[in-house]
Design a protein around this motif. Structure first.
Motif, PDB file in Angstrom:
ATOM      1  N   ILE A  75      64.969   4.008   2.571  1.00 10.95           N
ATOM      2  CA  ILE A  75      63.891   3.119   2.985  1.00 10.95           C
ATOM      3  C   ILE A  75      63.043   3.930   4.192  1.00 10.95           C
ATOM      4  N   ALA A  76      64.365   4.256   5.244  1.00  6.73           N
ATOM      5  CA  ALA A  76      63.228   4.823   6.251  1.00  6.73           C
ATOM      6  C   ALA A  76      62.662   6.047   6.164  1.00  6.73           C
ATOM      7  N   MET A  77      63.328   7.024   5.332  1.00  2.00           N
ATOM      8  CA  MET A  77      62.734   8.179   4.804  1.00  2.00           C
ATOM      9  C   MET A  77      61.355   8.079   3.968  1.00  2.00           C
ATOM     10  N   LEU A  78      61.405   7.192   3.037  1.00  4.13           N
ATOM     11  CA  LEU A  78      60.195   6.789   2.194  1.00  4.13           C
ATOM     12  C   LEU A  78      59.060   6.390   3.172  1.00  4.13           C
ATOM     13  N   THR A  79      59.436   5.582   4.171  1.00  2.00           N
ATOM     14  CA  THR A  79      58.523   4.863   5.309  1.00  2.00           C
ATOM     15  C   THR A  79      57.880   5.930   5.876  1.00  2.00           C
ATOM     16  N   GLN A  80      58.670   6.916   6.136  1.00  2.00           N
ATOM     17  CA  GLN A  80      58.323   8.178   7.175  1.00  2.00           C
ATOM     18  C   GLN A  80      57.339   9.018   6.238  1.00  2.00           C
ATOM     19  N   ILE A  81      57.721   9.168   5.244  1.00  2.00           N
ATOM     20  CA  ILE A  81      57.058  10.127   4.376  1.00  2.00           C
ATOM     21  C   ILE A  81      55.555   9.444   4.341  1.00  2.00           C
ATOM     22  N   LEU A  82      55.355   8.201   3.897  1.00  2.00           N
ATOM     23  CA  LEU A  82      53.997   7.662   3.617  1.00  2.00           C
ATOM     24  C   LEU A  82      53.296   7.471   4.789  1.00  2.00           C
ATOM     25  N   GLU A  83      53.948   7.180   6.091  1.00  2.00           N
ATOM     26  CA  GLU A  83      53.205   7.005   7.344  1.00  2.00           C
ATOM     27  C   GLU A  83      52.757   8.256   7.863  1.00  2.00           C
ATOM     28  N   PHE A  84      53.606   9.508   7.918  1.00  2.00           N
ATOM     29  CA  PHE A  84      53.073  10.461   8.613  1.00  2.00           C
ATOM     30  C   PHE A  84      52.274  11.376   7.684  1.00  2.00           C
ATOM     31  N   GLY A  85      51.974  11.161   6.506  1.00  2.00           N
ATOM     32  CA  GLY A  85      51.052  11.903   5.862  1.00  2.00           C
ATOM     33  C   GLY A  85      51.820  13.126   5.106  1.00  2.00           C
ATOM     34  N   GLN A  86      51.179  13.694   4.044  1.00  2.00           N
ATOM     35  CA  GLN A  86      51.615  14.614   3.220  1.00  2.00           C
ATOM     36  C   GLN A  86      50.853  15.952   3.182  1.00  2.00           C
ATOM     37  N   THR A  87      51.583  16.958   3.027  1.00  2.00           N
ATOM     38  CA  THR A  87      50.789  18.318   2.927  1.00  2.00           C
ATOM     39  C   THR A  87      50.478  18.291   1.455  1.00  2.00           C
ATOM     40  N   PRO A  88      49.248  18.875   1.156  1.00  2.00           N
ATOM     41  CA  PRO A  88      48.732  19.113  -0.063  1.00  2.00           C
ATOM     42  C   PRO A  88      49.698  19.929  -1.079  1.00  2.00           C
ATOM     43  N   ARG A  89      49.836  19.854  -2.246  1.00  2.00           N
ATOM     44  CA  ARG A  89      50.267  20.546  -3.127  1.00  2.00           C
ATOM     45  C   ARG A  89      49.971  22.136  -3.147  1.00  2.00           C
ATOM     46  N   GLN A  90      50.751  23.162  -3.031  1.00  2.00           N
ATOM     47  CA  GLN A  90      50.308  24.291  -2.750  1.00  2.00           C
ATOM     48  C   GLN A  90      49.779  24.868  -4.288  1.00  2.00           C
ATOM     49  N   LEU A  91      48.452  25.404  -4.161  1.00  2.00           N
ATOM     50  CA  LEU A  91      47.715  25.605  -5.381  1.00  2.00           C
ATOM     51  C   LEU A  91      47.332  27.057  -5.703  1.00  2.00           C
ATOM     52  N   PHE A  92      47.446  27.865  -4.255  1.00  2.00           N
ATOM     53  CA  PHE A  92      47.428  29.336  -4.443  1.00  2.00           C
ATOM     54  C   PHE A  92      48.803  29.973  -3.809  1.00  2.00           C
ATOM     55  N   THR A  93      49.252  30.917  -4.205  1.00  2.00           N
ATOM     56  CA  THR A  93      50.328  31.897  -3.554  1.00  2.00           C
ATOM     57  C   THR A  93      49.635  33.174  -3.262  1.00  2.00           C
ATOM     58  N   THR A  94      48.601  33.563  -3.318  1.00  2.00           N
ATOM     59  CA  THR A  94      48.074  34.758  -2.869  1.00  2.00           C
ATOM     60  C   THR A  94      46.569  34.454  -2.335  1.00  2.00           C
ATOM     61  N   ALA A  95      46.056  35.443  -1.319  1.00  2.00           N
ATOM     62  CA  ALA A  95      44.794  35.153  -0.565  1.00  2.00           C
ATOM     63  C   ALA A  95      44.021  34.709  -1.788  1.00  2.00           C
ATOM     64  N   HIS A  96      42.972  33.689  -1.249  1.00  2.00           N
ATOM     65  CA  HIS A  96      41.796  33.150  -1.940  1.00  2.00           C
ATOM     66  C   HIS A  96      40.847  34.082  -1.698  1.00  2.00           C
ATOM     67  N   PRO A  97      39.771  34.585  -2.986  1.00  2.00           N
ATOM     68  CA  PRO A  97      38.846  35.352  -2.777  1.00  2.00           C
ATOM     69  C   PRO A  97      37.691  34.800  -1.933  1.00  2.00           C
ATOM     70  N   GLN A  98      36.869  35.472  -1.388  1.00  2.00           N
ATOM     71  CA  GLN A  98      35.639  35.041  -0.834  1.00  2.00           C
ATOM     72  C   GLN A  98      34.609  34.764  -1.943  1.00  2.00           C
ATOM     73  N   ARG A  99      33.797  33.658  -1.426  1.00  2.00           N
ATOM     74  CA  ARG A  99      32.601  33.386  -2.238  1.00  2.00           C
ATOM     75  C   ARG A  99      31.552  34.503  -2.302  1.00  2.00           C
ATOM     76  N   ILE A 100      31.045  34.623  -3.573  1.00  2.00           N
ATOM     77  CA  ILE A 100      29.905  35.929  -3.710  1.00  2.00           C
ATOM     78  C   ILE A 100      28.530  35.214  -3.293  1.00  2.00           C
ATOM     79  N   THR A 101      28.071  35.753  -2.199  1.00  2.00           N
ATOM     80  CA  THR A 101      26.962  35.114  -1.523  1.00  2.00           C
ATOM     81  C   THR A 101      25.723  35.651  -1.361  1.00  2.00           C
ATOM     82  N   PRO A 102      25.199  36.901  -2.105  1.00  2.00           N
ATOM     83  CA  PRO A 102      24.095  37.675  -1.760  1.00  2.00           C
ATOM     84  C   PRO A 102      22.850  36.940  -1.790  1.00  2.00           C
TER      85      PRO A 102
END
Length: 943
Positions: free
Chosen positions: A575-602
């Motif tokens: 219970i203490a662990m779950l409470t700590q998880i919910l109150e402290f906040g959570q890191t997003p799921r990792q979506l990319f494992t390599t460098a994200h490309p830059q936007r094409i902006t010409p």
């Protein structure tokens, strides 16, 4: 704010937010509250009697009357009250539910959203159900829930309530009368909970070939929620509390808020429902991945704002889960100029660095602390997104959510979201503030920046009330502010650099060696050996590449897969662990494992032309009330920056045993000290001589404090008493016989005296300084009593007077809510006696020292131990400003500590025995220490 846009029941005052976190609402009955037991004078108030897992709530129909919330744990008696008259000629009266409680919450008095009022006294309550035959069943249910709430261990309480809930769910089933069509064919039915911010509502899920249904067990807020499968546009599996149990369904492509969020009791049910809907929709819905959205964004088909929303969704961020609320970056760094220049890169934040790395000096201290931290290592002690941070921004539009999260009260006015510039500055400079923004800052609804509900959010130190958020000079109004932020988010600069922030939050720099390197610009160029020494990490070789293990930026509990909650067998720990998880906040799921490309902006055009011309903007006038406060704060900062240059001014041996307490008049002309020699002594700084010596008993005195106006000194004693000494009359004027064992320490705040004792209690007494100073004999009313499992050795009251921290002889640290007299957190902090503890000036942390020769920092909001600093010897006492500590040790030396680097920056010889007590002036310009060598010493930092 997106979660507030759903239909509101304006006429209904009751809300599931009135329940405690993780509390369930079971059933309701129309009832009457009988307010007088005399039959001839009984008056009735009709309303709704609601049975919840931890409380009873009565909502009167008369909206001018407050809602009553009676915690079951505070009930002394719950029983059926029968009519004992046996007169055959009169009609028998229906039975009533009789309750006696020590405490009741009064909520929404006059239908006004405000902090809860708490009445702490024994009261009787009498309720008469409109359907009287149900009375006995309701009483039996309440008695069962009361037994659960009175169990000693939180894990046992939770387990018993869960068993009661599952029993209720097993005795009921989905009511198929809710089907929209007689031709519907059900596919599956199971139990689940509907999730909304801070609220869980259990019930039954049923899915047919046409619709998805949820039927709440309590029938609230509707008897059934129905979603047509043909209207579903998006569906996501969610993790809830780091467990794969959630499912969220959207009927729109663009809405931030979903149509339903369900949490299942097992992953199998969740997955079966998900695949059934996904199969049904495979011809109606295009499934998008992070990579497909990335390609659309790169080519400019979707905006930066839309891309950020999509990534948040894919990374399990939901507006229905405040511990995983969507996170957006700060992009603007200029909040002081009269005009926001979007052509100037200096107007923008460096998106290649997280908030914690934008201030180089703070980063260096964090890296030094990280290097010396035992496993598991992590950079930051707080997260960039948590329920507290989300509601910090949204309190003006979601006040009931804030009251729910904070036990019926708002945060202190000076810690509220008062100013954009102040908040940004604190994120840059604060030792523990690394929060990012939320989507509302880039939306079109500016109500969260304005106090449109006219909420009484308190007054700041300068005396001004908390109202609308103070905006930067370049914003004409709240709508203009949001418009400029939207323009900044879509600007050329941000479009060219947003991928760098995505790498940090959703991508390959989220954890591991790249995460650490991203927070230290010099690291990538250093050797492997230096890297390993700097971060105390383990490395392995994989395909000729060096890989670093156990490199985490935030606490391990915040990461997906950081811990397997189901593997924890101890229910309290789980219970203490779950409470700590919910109150402290959570890191997003990792979506990319390599460098994200830059936007094409010409062809991307800067939208800074949307900024208002400078002549239409006028800078805000500085607050006239803030000048003195700023001066005071600057003088404190100056004193602490020179604390390592403490110079001894004088020393005086005035006692026969160890000094235990020091109190000083505001003028600084008189120093009062207590000692184990049983005396209170007054030393005059004008004459440089001892002027008075008083003894109240033959037992040691343990502490002393000065009441306002410098007319009364309060002393605690090992003889179980508190003595009040009149400075003007030179004699004892009152005695409080308060405990059954020695009193170890006292605090005074807001006309309340707090006394800690070796009898394992802390007591709170009404103690009006004006009455005592006027030499009246006082009636010390006992307001509250906090019980412990061991003798209490030290206490501290938060600067706002709302929290109490206590430390015991067995090393347990407890954090209490003073208003409700309830415990918030308890942890085994030290392996021996806690000598002293104290809140930081912002009340976010508690520092403690103990027999185990360590300094420990505890996070107040989560109750998490976030830092342990070993010392060469026991530290007996200290003063601190939140970052720097001045402590006195067992050998008599003084030490100055930098908490972020966990290092001693200065060591000063002082007493010839242990330093037992330390006092610091309000301006931090004078320090007085007392020791076992019977001396008091006066110190001043040299500028």
């Amino acid at each position: 704010m997106a979660f507030i846009r759903k239909k509101e029941r304006s006429k209904e005052r009751f809300s599931l937010l009135l329940l405690d976190l993780e509390e369930y609402y079971f059933e309701q009955h129309t009832a009457y509250q009988l307010t007088n037991r005399c039959p001839s004078q009984k008056s009735k108030f009709r309303g709704s009697f609601k049975v919840c897992s931890k409380s009873v709530i009565f909502e009167p129909e008369d909206a001018s009357q407050p809602i009553l919330k009676i915690p079951l744990k505070d009930c002394r008696r719950i029983e059926t009250e029968e009519d004992n008259e046996s007169n055959p000629f009169t009609e028998s009266k229906p039975p009533c539910i009789s309750m006696e409680s020590r405490q009741v919450y009064l909520i929404k008095d006059g239908s006004v959203v405000a902090p809860y009022k708490i009445e702490r006294r024994d009261q009787d309550f009498l309720f008469q159900l409109e359907i009287s035959r149900k009375t006995e069943d309701v009483v039996q249910t309440l008695l069962q829930l009361h037994r659960a709430s009175c169990l000693d261990k939180l894990g046992d309480q939770t387990a018993m309530i869960a068993a009661i809930l599952q029993s209720r769910l097993a005795r009921t089933s989905f009511d198929k009368n809710s089907f929209q069509s007689v031709t519907e064919r059900p596919h599956m039915e199971c139990e689940a909970e509907m999730i909304s911010p801070l609220v869980t509502n259990p019930g039954h899920v049923c899915i047919t070939d046409q619709n998805l249904y949820f039927q709440p067990l309590n029938g609230y807020p509707d008897s059934a929620v129905q979603i047509g499968l043909h209207s579903v546009r998006r569906i996501y599996k969610r993790r809830h509390g780091l467990r794969p149990l959630g499912l969220e369904v959207f009927c729109s492509e663009t809405d931030l808020c979903s149509d339903i969020y369900l949490k299942f009791y097992n992953t199998k049910d969740r997955d079966e429902l998900y695949y059934y809907i996904a199969t049904f929709l495979e011809n109606h819905m295009v499934e998008h991945t992070a990579e497909s959205y990335m390609l659309q964004w790169q080519k400019g088909h979707i905006s930066n704002y839309q891309y950020m929303l999509h990534l948040n969704n894919l990374a399990d961020r939901s507006v229905n889960d405040l511990s995983q609320y969507p996170v957006f970056p700060w992009v603007v760094s200029d909040y002081s100029s009269p005009r926001l220049d979007m052509m100037n890169p200096a107007s923008f934040r460096d998106l290649s660095k997280p908030i914690g790395a934008l201030n180089t000096e703070r980063l260096e201290r964090l890296l030094a602390r990280y290097r010396d931290m035992p496993d598991p290592c992590f950079m930051y002690g707080s997260h960039y997104s948590s329920p507290g941070y989300v509601l910090f921004y949204l309190v003006r539009v979601a006040p009931e959510h804030m009251l729910c999260l904070q036990n019926g009260r708002y945060d202190h006015a000076d810690r509220m979201f008062n100013s954009i510039a102040e908040t940004w500055k604190n994120c840059l400079d604060g030792a523990t503030d690394f929060k990012e923004l939320i989507p509302e800052f880039y939306g079109k609804d500016a109500s969260f920046l304005q106090n449109e509900l006219s909420l009484n959010l308190g007054k700041r130190q300068g005396g001004c009330s908390v109202g609308d958020v103070v905006l930067p000079p370049w914003a004409a109004d709240a709508e203009d502010f949001l418009e400029k932020l939207r323009s900044a988010l879509e600007s050329q600069y941000v479009s060219e650099h947003l991928h760098e922030w995505i790498d940090l939050v959703f991508g390959y720099k989220q954890k591991g060696s790249e995460a650490i390197a991203a927070h230290n610009g010099n690291t990538p160029g250093c050797s492997i050996r230096i890297y390993m020494e700097l971060f105390s990490c383990t490395c392995i070789w994989v395909n000729n590449n060096i890989c670093f293990l156990s490199l985490l930026v935030f606490h391990p509990l915040t990461y997906e897969g950081g811990i397997d909650c189901d593997s924890i067998e101890d229910p309290d720990q789980k219970i203490a662990m779950l409470t700590q998880i919910l109150e402290f906040g959570q890191t997003p799921r990792q979506l990319f494992t390599t460098a994200h490309p830059q936007r094409i902006t010409p062809k991307f055009h800067n939208v800074s032309t949307a900024t208002t011309p400078s002549n239409e903007l006028s800078p805000l006038s500085p607050s006239e009330d803030s000048s003195f406060e700023d001066l005071t704060e600057e003088s404190k900062k100056l004193a602490w920056s020179n604390m390592s240059k403490l110079s001894l001014q004088s020393s005086h041996k005035i006692h026969k045993e160890a000094v235990t307490g020091i109190a000083v008049t505001r003028s600084g002309t008189a120093i009062f000290s207590t000692s184990q020699d049983s005396t209170l002594k007054m030393f005059s700084m004008d004459t440089n001589a001892l002027q008075r010596s008083v003894s109240f008993s033959n037992m040691a005195l343990s502490s002393c404090l000065m009441l306002p106006e410098d007319q009364t000194v309060v002393c605690s004693s090992w003889d179980n008493n508190v003595y009040f000494y009149s400075v003007a009359f030179g004699r004892r004027q009152d005695t409080l016989m308060g405990h059954d064992d020695a009193i170890s320490q006292m605090c005074w705040k807001d006309e309340q005296l707090y006394t800690a004792s070796w009898d394992s209690t802390v007591k709170v007494w009404r103690c009006v300084a004006a009455d005592i100073n006027s030499n009246k004999r006082s009636q010390f009313e006992l307001l509250a009593e906090f019980e412990h499992d061991a003798g209490v050795n030290t206490i501290s009251v938060s600067p706002a007077g709302t929290l109490l921290a206590s430390g015991t002889k067995d090393g347990t640290l407890s954090i209490w809510d003073v208003g409700s007299s309830s415990i918030l957190h308890q942890l085994n902090c030290h392996s021996g006696k806690i000598h002293q503890m104290s809140f930081s000036p912002d009340s976010r942390h508690i520092l403690s020292v103990g027999e185990d020769s360590s300094l420990k920092v505890t996070d107040v909001q989560t109750g998490m131990l976030i830092s342990t600093i070993p010392a060469e010897e026991e530290q007996r006492c200290f003063c601190w400003d939140g970052n720097t500590v001045l402590s006195g040790g067992q050998s008599g030396d003084l030490r100055v500590w930098d908490l972020l680097t966990s290092k001693v920056t200065q060591k000063l010889p002082a007493h010839t025995g242990a330093v037992t007590v330390m006092w610091m002036s309000e301006q931090c310009s004078t320090v007085i220490t007392g020791g076992e060598d019977k001396q008091i010493m006066l110190w001043r930092p040299q500028y």
